[in-house]
Design a protein around this motif. Structure first.
Motif, PDB file in Angstrom:
ATOM      1  N   GLY A   1       0.783  -1.236   0.000  1.00 56.50           N
ATOM      2  CA  GLY A   1       0.000   0.000   0.000  1.00 56.50           C
ATOM      3  C   GLY A   1       0.808   1.276   0.000  1.00 56.50           C
ATOM      4  N   LYS A   2       2.103   1.193  -0.219  1.00 54.82           N
ATOM      5  CA  LYS A   2       2.945   2.388  -0.201  1.00 54.82           C
ATOM      6  C   LYS A   2       2.970   3.114  -1.539  1.00 54.82           C
ATOM      7  N   THR A   3       2.704   2.403  -2.623  1.00 44.58           N
ATOM      8  CA  THR A   3       2.680   3.027  -3.945  1.00 44.58           C
ATOM      9  C   THR A   3       1.335   2.767  -4.608  1.00 44.58           C
ATOM     10  N   LYS A   4       1.124   3.403  -5.736  1.00 40.92           N
ATOM     11  CA  LYS A   4      -0.133   3.248  -6.462  1.00 40.92           C
ATOM     12  C   LYS A   4       0.013   2.335  -7.679  1.00 40.92           C
ATOM     13  N   ARG A   5       1.046   1.506  -7.703  1.00 40.60           N
ATOM     14  CA  ARG A   5       1.260   0.629  -8.853  1.00 40.60           C
ATOM     15  C   ARG A   5       0.151  -0.404  -9.004  1.00 40.60           C
ATOM     16  N   MET A   6      -0.405  -0.897  -7.892  1.00 38.80           N
ATOM     17  CA  MET A   6      -1.497  -1.857  -7.974  1.00 38.80           C
ATOM     18  C   MET A   6      -2.731  -1.200  -8.584  1.00 38.80           C
ATOM     19  N   VAL A   7      -3.032   0.020  -8.188  1.00 37.77           N
ATOM     20  CA  VAL A   7      -4.191   0.735  -8.722  1.00 37.77           C
ATOM     21  C   VAL A   7      -4.034   0.948 -10.220  1.00 37.77           C
ATOM     22  N   TRP A   8      -2.837   1.321 -10.661  1.00 40.88           N
ATOM     23  CA  TRP A   8      -2.607   1.526 -12.095  1.00 40.88           C
ATOM     24  C   TRP A   8      -2.711   0.212 -12.863  1.00 40.88           C
ATOM     25  N   SER A   9      -2.265  -0.889 -12.266  1.00 37.99           N
ATOM     26  CA  SER A   9      -2.391  -2.194 -12.929  1.00 37.99           C
ATOM     27  C   SER A   9      -3.850  -2.592 -13.086  1.00 37.99           C
ATOM     28  N   LEU A  10      -4.647  -2.360 -12.058  1.00 32.69           N
ATOM     29  CA  LEU A  10      -6.066  -2.701 -12.148  1.00 32.69           C
ATOM     30  C   LEU A  10      -6.800  -1.768 -13.103  1.00 32.69           C
ATOM     31  N   ALA A  11      -6.410  -0.497 -13.126  1.00 30.27           N
ATOM     32  CA  ALA A  11      -7.013   0.438 -14.083  1.00 30.27           C
ATOM     33  C   ALA A  11      -6.660   0.037 -15.518  1.00 30.27           C
ATOM     34  N   THR A  12      -5.450  -0.437 -15.727  1.00 34.00           N
ATOM     35  CA  THR A  12      -5.046  -0.919 -17.043  1.00 34.00           C
ATOM     36  C   THR A  12      -5.876  -2.136 -17.440  1.00 34.00           C
ATOM     37  N   ARG A  13      -6.129  -3.026 -16.488  1.00 34.44           N
ATOM     38  CA  ARG A  13      -6.952  -4.205 -16.768  1.00 34.44           C
ATOM     39  C   ARG A  13      -8.361  -3.808 -17.173  1.00 34.44           C
ATOM     40  N   VAL A  14      -8.939  -2.847 -16.472  1.00 35.25           N
ATOM     41  CA  VAL A  14     -10.286  -2.389 -16.822  1.00 35.25           C
ATOM     42  C   VAL A  14     -10.295  -1.767 -18.213  1.00 35.25           C
ATOM     43  N   GLY A  15      -9.289  -0.954 -18.508  1.00 35.43           N
ATOM     44  CA  GLY A  15      -9.194  -0.340 -19.830  1.00 35.43           C
ATOM     45  C   GLY A  15      -9.040  -1.366 -20.936  1.00 35.43           C
ATOM     46  N   LEU A  16      -8.210  -2.375 -20.705  1.00 30.35           N
ATOM     47  CA  LEU A  16      -8.038  -3.439 -21.701  1.00 30.35           C
ATOM     48  C   LEU A  16      -9.319  -4.240 -21.895  1.00 30.35           C
ATOM     49  N   SER A  17     -10.027  -4.508 -20.800  1.00 36.40           N
ATOM     50  CA  SER A  17     -11.269  -5.275 -20.902  1.00 36.40           C
ATOM     51  C   SER A  17     -12.332  -4.513 -21.684  1.00 36.40           C
ATOM     52  N   ILE A  18     -12.471  -3.235 -21.408  1.00 37.88           N
ATOM     53  CA  ILE A  18     -13.444  -2.415 -22.136  1.00 37.88           C
ATOM     54  C   ILE A  18     -13.048  -2.297 -23.600  1.00 37.88           C
ATOM     55  N   SER A  19     -11.763  -2.125 -23.864  1.00 37.17           N
ATOM     56  CA  SER A  19     -11.297  -2.042 -25.248  1.00 37.17           C
ATOM     57  C   SER A  19     -11.559  -3.339 -26.008  1.00 37.17           C
ATOM     58  N   LEU A  20     -11.331  -4.478 -25.360  1.00 33.47           N
ATOM     59  CA  LEU A  20     -11.587  -5.762 -26.001  1.00 33.47           C
ATOM     60  C   LEU A  20     -13.073  -5.934 -26.310  1.00 33.47           C
ATOM     61  N   PHE A  21     -13.929  -5.570 -25.366  1.00 36.69           N
ATOM     62  CA  PHE A  21     -15.366  -5.666 -25.587  1.00 36.69           C
ATOM     63  C   PHE A  21     -15.792  -4.797 -26.761  1.00 36.69           C
ATOM     64  N   LEU A  22     -15.324  -3.555 -26.803  1.00 36.43           N
ATOM     65  CA  LEU A  22     -15.682  -2.656 -27.903  1.00 36.43           C
ATOM     66  C   LEU A  22     -15.131  -3.156 -29.231  1.00 36.43           C
ATOM     67  N   PHE A  23     -13.923  -3.712 -29.227  1.00 39.83           N
ATOM     68  CA  PHE A  23     -13.342  -4.248 -30.449  1.00 39.83           C
ATOM     69  C   PHE A  23     -14.182  -5.401 -30.992  1.00 39.83           C
ATOM     70  N   ILE A  24     -14.601  -6.307 -30.111  1.00 37.29           N
ATOM     71  CA  ILE A  24     -15.431  -7.432 -30.552  1.00 37.29           C
ATOM     72  C   ILE A  24     -16.778  -6.936 -31.060  1.00 37.29           C
TER      73      ILE A  24
END
Length: 69
Positions: free
Chosen positions: A28-51
């Motif tokens: 919990g000292k850095t925000k790297r986990m939050v950025w990784s999860l935000a990237t996952r959400v962005g990739l998932s939405i992009s994949l859905f829109l692409f399909i």
């Protein structure tokens, strides 16, 4: 088409794995986990829109299965 979707799934799973790694090691000292999860959400939405767009453009054929069966 199959290769693009498979690569997207691998990237999504990799992003989830990196979030798990950062959660365990950063404590919990850095925000790297939050950025990784935000990237996952962005990739998932992009994949859905692409399909969705690929189906609309005819790149993914209709299955010809009758509705209601």
């Amino acid at each position: 088409m199959h290769i693009i979707v498979a690569i997207a799934f691998i990237l999504i799973i990799g992003s989830m794995g990196s979030a798990l790694y950062f959660m365990m090691h950063d404590r919990g000292k850095t925000k790297r986990m939050v950025w990784s999860l935000a990237t996952r959400v962005g990739l998932s939405i992009s994949l859905f829109l692409f399909i969705l767009i690929a189906h609309w453009l005819g790149w993914i054929p209709y299955s010809q299965v009758p509705i209601g069966r």
